[in-house]
Each structure stands twice: as structure tokens, then as C-alpha cells.
Design an enzyme around this catalytic site. Structure first.
Site, mmCIF file in Angstrom:
data_model
loop_
_atom_site.group_PDB
_atom_site.id
_atom_site.type_symbol
_atom_site.label_atom_id
_atom_site.label_comp_id
_atom_site.label_asym_id
_atom_site.label_seq_id
_atom_site.Cartn_x
_atom_site.Cartn_y
_atom_site.Cartn_z
ATOM 1 C CG HIS A 21 -34.458 14.383 9.601
ATOM 2 N ND1 HIS A 21 -33.703 13.380 10.154
ATOM 3 C CD2 HIS A 21 -34.709 13.986 8.323
ATOM 4 C CE1 HIS A 21 -33.517 12.407 9.270
ATOM 5 N NE2 HIS A 21 -34.105 12.756 8.141
ATOM 6 C CG HIS A 24 -29.948 14.870 7.952
ATOM 7 N ND1 HIS A 24 -31.231 15.338 7.817
ATOM 8 C CD2 HIS A 24 -29.774 13.962 6.965
ATOM 9 C CE1 HIS A 24 -31.810 14.744 6.799
ATOM 10 N NE2 HIS A 24 -30.953 13.896 6.260
ATOM 11 C CB CYS A 130 -34.816 4.429 -5.801
ATOM 12 S SG CYS A 130 -35.440 5.457 -4.432
ATOM 13 C CB CYS A 133 -31.537 5.279 -3.378
ATOM 14 S SG CYS A 133 -32.542 4.381 -2.234
ATOM 15 C CB CYS A 147 -37.295 2.139 -3.407
ATOM 16 S SG CYS A 147 -35.816 2.419 -2.416
ATOM 17 C CG HIS A 150 -36.432 5.950 -0.027
ATOM 18 N ND1 HIS A 150 -35.237 5.603 -0.626
ATOM 19 C CD2 HIS A 150 -36.141 6.927 0.858
ATOM 20 C CE1 HIS A 150 -34.275 6.349 -0.121
ATOM 21 N NE2 HIS A 150 -34.790 7.161 0.774
ATOM 22 C CE LYS A 300 -33.580 6.577 7.012
ATOM 23 N NZ LYS A 300 -33.091 6.573 5.668
ATOM 24 C CE LYS A 303 -39.260 17.316 3.564
ATOM 25 N NZ LYS A 303 -39.449 17.331 2.119
HETATM 26 N N1 MSP Z 1 -26.020 12.731 -0.190
HETATM 27 C C1 MSP Z 1 -25.945 11.387 0.227
HETATM 28 C C2 MSP Z 1 -24.618 11.098 0.920
HETATM 29 C C3 MSP Z 1 -23.434 11.367 0.056
HETATM 30 S S1 MSP Z 1 -21.944 11.130 0.915
HETATM 31 C C4 MSP Z 1 -20.776 11.287 -0.268
HETATM 32 C C5 MSP Z 1 -27.088 11.090 1.191
HETATM 33 N N2 MSP Z 1 -27.669 12.158 1.753
HETATM 34 S S2 MSP Z 1 -28.897 12.141 2.770
HETATM 35 O O1 MSP Z 1 -29.262 13.530 2.917
HETATM 36 O O2 MSP Z 1 -29.900 11.232 2.360
HETATM 37 O O3 MSP Z 1 -28.304 11.704 4.130
HETATM 38 C C6 MSP Z 1 -28.077 10.346 4.458
HETATM 39 C C7 MSP Z 1 -27.281 10.306 5.729
HETATM 40 O O4 MSP Z 1 -27.938 11.129 6.722
HETATM 41 C C8 MSP Z 1 -27.189 8.951 6.394
HETATM 42 O O5 MSP Z 1 -26.129 8.169 5.911
HETATM 43 C C9 MSP Z 1 -26.930 9.357 7.817
HETATM 44 O O6 MSP Z 1 -25.597 9.809 7.938
HETATM 45 C C10 MSP Z 1 -27.869 10.536 7.985
HETATM 46 N N3 MSP Z 1 -29.239 10.126 8.333
HETATM 47 C C11 MSP Z 1 -30.391 10.349 7.640
HETATM 48 N N4 MSP Z 1 -31.447 9.824 8.325
HETATM 49 C C12 MSP Z 1 -30.985 9.272 9.454
HETATM 50 C C13 MSP Z 1 -31.584 8.678 10.592
HETATM 51 N N5 MSP Z 1 -32.879 8.492 10.689
HETATM 52 N N6 MSP Z 1 -30.747 8.322 11.595
HETATM 53 C C14 MSP Z 1 -29.391 8.536 11.588
HETATM 54 N N7 MSP Z 1 -28.807 9.082 10.541
HETATM 55 C C15 MSP Z 1 -29.560 9.400 9.446
HETATM 56 O O7 MSP Z 1 -27.382 9.943 1.414
#
Ligand code: MSP
Length: 472
Positions: A21, A24, A130, A133, A147, A150, A300, A303
Site C-alpha cells: 500500500h 510501503h 504478536c 509484529c 498488541c 496492532h 496509521k 491493512k
Molecule cells: N518485514 C519487516 C521489515 C524487515 S526489515 C529487515 C516489516 N515489514 S512490513 O511489511 O510490515 O513493513 C513495515 C515497513 O513498511 C515500515 O517500517 C515502513 O517502512 C513501511 N510502512 C508500512 N506502513 C506504513 C505507513 N503507514 N506509513 C509509512 N510507512 C509504512 O516490518
């Protein structure tokens, strides 16, 4: 000739349990702007991204779709790659943690190094876990049995696991952060982690029973356990450049110049990761850039909350360049920034259709009809203030500088009225200034940069507006 500096940048690697989304996309675009700027400056830049696959989330998501893990992962990660290509994200390597050739040798080498340093031990553990996480929480951290991140019920797990002696490294990490050997941007996040380190770190469970993630990486010499997903995922930052298989390439790029993460995973990157590197005898990254989170309607974007914006909703209507613009200029890098489709549309119409797009049409129409040949353009003409902003990774400031120049140029046209005077010198000067703006757009909006440069070099007005107004 001065030697090219190497510059290594990593993004977080996302869980491929669902499509990406805008949150990311935010991280990836920030990385891409920094990486393109470094390339533009002539540095030997390497931008690593990837996907975090050895997790129970994937097992669950594949099962729900009635697919085997391999087919499921292939589908989702091709979606990641298609999205990156549609957004012009110029990564150099996409590391998948299920890659047995590229990633596993490094993950196993890391585990063995932790063992050799005496930092892995077996222990029985009961804790609140969790699954979102992929982390344990202490009773103190839990909010109403849920959590804190979440807001979902936690699983009470009782397992015999291998533990990593994280506590042993608390003081050393604190020292490295305080001395800025490991720089953490911004200061608010640096203070946050220093406070956590001040309270001390507890050892953490570093493996899970193999049946929970059957496709995970087996703990060396113990088939009953797989590595904890964060242990193997963090290691991807070095396995992706050769750790465990190509030491030359590793030496060339490690330590990373910058690792870009969201503030939600600060502890993993500013405590667990440095501890692993110290234990394995490797240098720490030079800096962590910790960005805020995108909120939508004040919450925030995630999903589980159900307020995500699908990047294609914006790309299909407004184009990828508009998405990159919005991220660079309209979302504050270090704080949480709100976005809705409405705010996006307003910025698109105001700053791109009426702003930049209109400016390009006006100047190039004047140039085409009044100049007999294309202007001579300076090849190296990026203003220092723009460079200074991006040398500090301040993409917001860099984008603001470009739009200040756009406003100045608009004002100059109004004042000099070249459509009436037809003064060739003035028109040529405006065209050269437009070219400088295009050059600055290179890292932020690479396609627009190329389009404007091509128009100036051909002395042609655009056949159609660069950004069509959207009124619907
Ligand atoms: N897989 C782990 C990260 C491992 S790194 C060795 C993870 N993945 S995640 O799919 O949950 O993605 C988290 C990351 O996605 C956040 O740290 C950020 O970089 C990005 N984001 C996810 N949601 C976000 C927002 N709403 N806003 C900005 N960035 C966000 O955690």
C-alpha cells in the site's frame, strides 16, 4: 579524476503476505530519491530491497488462497516488482529471504558467528506473541491484553527456543549511538532509542519451532528449530551484497551509508541489528533514517485498520510521477503525514497541472516560436542549495527548493511579459532556467526530468500538457 565513492542504501524488506500500500510505497520512493541523487552525483550506488518471507504470516496467507508457498510468493513478489517498475524505483537487487543461494549462506553464517561469540543459548520461554509484529511483548507493554501496535489479541506461547544475548550489547550500542558512529535521524528517534537502551535490553528468543514456519531457515545442527524471522530478515541487508558468499562485494558496500526504515521498527534496527553485527564482528551501518508513518484520515495507514490507499488508485489516474511528487513534497519525512485521495488531487491540480506543467507549456511555446535554434544548456547546473538539502537526506526541503524556483520563474514571466516583447534573450534565459529545474527533478520525478530536457534540447513545446487537470 576523483574516484567514485561507493554508496549503499537499503529499504526495509516487506512481508509479501499481501499487496503493498502507499505506506510501503512511501519508504521505497524515499530510498529511490536518495539513491538516484547519489547516482546523479556520480557515486557508485547500490540500492537493496527485497521481501521478508520466512514467516508464519506467509504460511497462513498461502493457505487461505489455496496455494503452495512457492506459487503464492511468486505471485505477490511479481506484484511488488511490477509496482516498483511502474513507479520507476531503480533498485539494484531484490533479495528474497527464501533464496537458498543468495540469502541462506549469509543467514547461516550469521547464526554460526553468534554461536561462536557465545551469544546463543537454549531456554524455555513463556511469552505473549504478536503474529503481526512477529515479536514478543512483556506484560508491561501489553495494552488491555492486546498488541500495542496492532490492537489485536496476543498468543500466549510456551516454547523451548534459542535465545540471543541482546542484553550483553546494551552499553556498547548506547555508546555507538551517543558518539554518532551509528547516526540516527531524526533526533526524536535517536532520543527514543537511547531512552530504551537506558532502561536496558532483555535477551530475546531467536528461534521458533520448525513446524510454525516449515519453509524457514533451519537452525544449524537442530532440525527442530527455524531461525526467528527478524534474525534472518535483518541479515538480508548483508547477504544481499555477498555476506556468506562474496566477501569482496560485501567489503565494497558494507557498512551501509544509510538504512531507511519506518518508525514502527526502530527497536529492531537500532538495538537488535547492531547487537547482531557486534556479535558477528561486523561494522555497524553509518546511519538509520527513520521516517514517520503515513496516516489516512488521522490513523496509521494499515491493512489491519482497513484505511489503505492502493497505489494503483493514484497511479492509474494521476501517473507515477505525481505519486513521487506527493511523497517528496507533501509528506513530512520525519513526522507522521496524512494523505487522502482528495489532498492528493488538490496537490496534483495545483502544483503539477497548473504549476510545473503550465510553466513548461508557456516557456516552450515561447521558445519554439521565437528562437531559431535550441538554447545551449549547461550540463552541470544543479544549485548548491538543492545539493545541500539532499546531502542531508532532506527530500522535503529539496522538493520545496524546486517549487520555489518554479514560482520565481512564473513571476519572472509575469514581470517581463516575453509574449509581448518577444525578447529572444529573455526567452532563452527563461528556457535555460527551466532546464535547471528539470535537472533538479532528476531524483524526484525522473520521467518529467527527461521529458523537459528533451523539449528544451529540441526547442519544442509539449505536444500535450505534461499533467492534465483532473476536475472530476
Ligand atoms: N518485514 C519487516 C521489515 C524487515 S526489515 C529487515 C516489516 N515489514 S512490513 O511489511 O510490515 O513493513 C513495515 C515497513 O513498511 C515500515 O517500517 C515502513 O517502512 C513501511 N510502512 C508500512 N506502513 C506504513 C505507513 N503507514 N506509513 C509509512 N510507512 C509504512 O516490518
Amino acid at each position: 579524476m576523483s574516484e567514485k565513492k561507493s554508496f549503499y542504501i537499503t529499504s526495509t524488506i516487506f512481508y509479501p503476505n499481501a499487496n503493498l500500500h502507499m505506506g510501503h510505497v512511501y519508504t521505497m520512493t524515499v530510498c529511490d530519491i536518495i539513491s538516484r541523487y547519489q547516482k546523479l552525483m556520480g557515486n557508485d550506488t547500490y540500492f537493496l530491497t527485497g521481501s521478508d518471507e520466512n514467516t508464519a504470516k506467509i504460511v497462513k496467507a498461502a493457505k487461505e488462497k489455496g496455494q503452495d508457498i512457492e506459487t503464492f510468493l511468486k505471485e505477490i513478489t511479481s506484484g511488488f516488482k511490477k509496482l516498483y517498475s511502474d513507479l520507476n524505483i531503480s533498485y539494484d537487487e531484490f533479495i528474497q529471504t527464501t533464496d537458498k543461494e543468495k540469502h541462506w549462506p549469509g543467514a547461516i553464517k550469521m547464526w554460526n558467528s553468534l554461536v561462536e561469540s557465545g551469544d546463543i543459548y537454549k531456554s524455555k520461554y513463556t511469552g505473549l506473541y504478536c503474529p503481526q509484529c512477529e515479536a514478543f511483548y512483556t506484560e508491561k507493554e501489553v495494552v488491555d491484553g492486546k498488541c500495542p501496535m496492532h490492537n489485536i489479541p496476543l498468543d500466549r506461547l510456551e516454547e523451548e527456543n534459542y535465545f540471543f544475548k541482546l542484553s550483553k550489547y546494551t552499553d556498547e550500542i548506547k555508546k555507538r549511538i551517543e558518539s554518532n558512529e551509528l547516526e540516527i535521524l531524526p533526533n526524536t528517534r535517536r532520543n527514543e532509542i537511547l531512552a530504551q537502551l537506558g532502561r536496558g535490553l532483555e535477551d530475546i528468543s531467536f528461534s521458533r519451532p520448525a513446524h510454525t514456519v516449515p519453509h524457514g531457515i533451519q537452525v544449524p545442527n537442530d532440525p527442530s528449530q527455524v531461525m526467528y524471522v527478524w534474525c534472518d530478515a535483518l541479515t538480508s541487508y548483508i547477504s544481499g551484497i555477498g555476506y556468506g558468499r562474496d566477501e569482496e562485494s560485501l567489503k565494497k558496500y558494507w557498512p551501509a551509508d544509510i538504512q531507511v526504515i519506518g518508525k514502527d521498527i526502530l527497536r529492531f534496527h537500532a538495538a537488535i541489528w547492531p547487537a547482531m553485527l557486534l556479535s558477528a564482528g561486523l561494522p555497524l551501518p553509518k546511519r538509520l533514517l527513520v521516517h514517520g508513518l503515513i496516516t489516512s484520515g488521522g490513523q496509521k495507514m494499515s491493512k489491519s485498520i482497513g484505511n489503505v490507499i492502493d497505489p494503483y488508485e493514484l497511479i492509474n489516474t494521476y501517473g507515477a510521477e505525481a505519486v513521487r511528487y506527493f511523497i517528496a513534497r507533501k509528506i513530512s519525512l520525519f513526522e507522521d503525514g496524512d494523505m487522502t485521495v482528495e489532498t492528493f488531487k488538490k496537490a496534483y491540480n495545483g502544483d503539477l497541472a497548473n504549476g510545473l506543467g503550465n510553466l513548461v507549456s508557456r516557456i516552450m511555446t515561447l521558445a519554439e516560436s521565437n528562437l531559431s535554434e535550441p538554447v545551449t544548456v549547461p550540463e552541470k547546473s544543479i544549485p548548491d542549495e538543492f545539493k545541500n538539502a539532499l546531502d542531508k537526506f532532506d527530500i522535503n526541503q529539496a522538493a520545496n527548493i524546486v517549487w520555489e524556483k518554479i514560482a520565481e520563474l512564473d513571476k519572472e514571466i509575469q514581470e517581463k511579459k516575453p509574449w509581448a516583447t518577444k525578447d529572444k534573450e529573455v526567452i532563452a534565459d527563461l528556457t535555460v532556467k527551466l532546464y535547471t529545474i528539470a535537472r533538479m527533478l532528476n531524483p524526484i520525478m525522473p520521467e518529467t526530468n527527461a521529458k523537459i530536457k528533451a523539449l528544451v534540447k529540441a526547442n519544442k513545446k509539449p505536444a500535450e500538457p505534461l499533467f492534465l487537470r483532473k476536475d472530476a
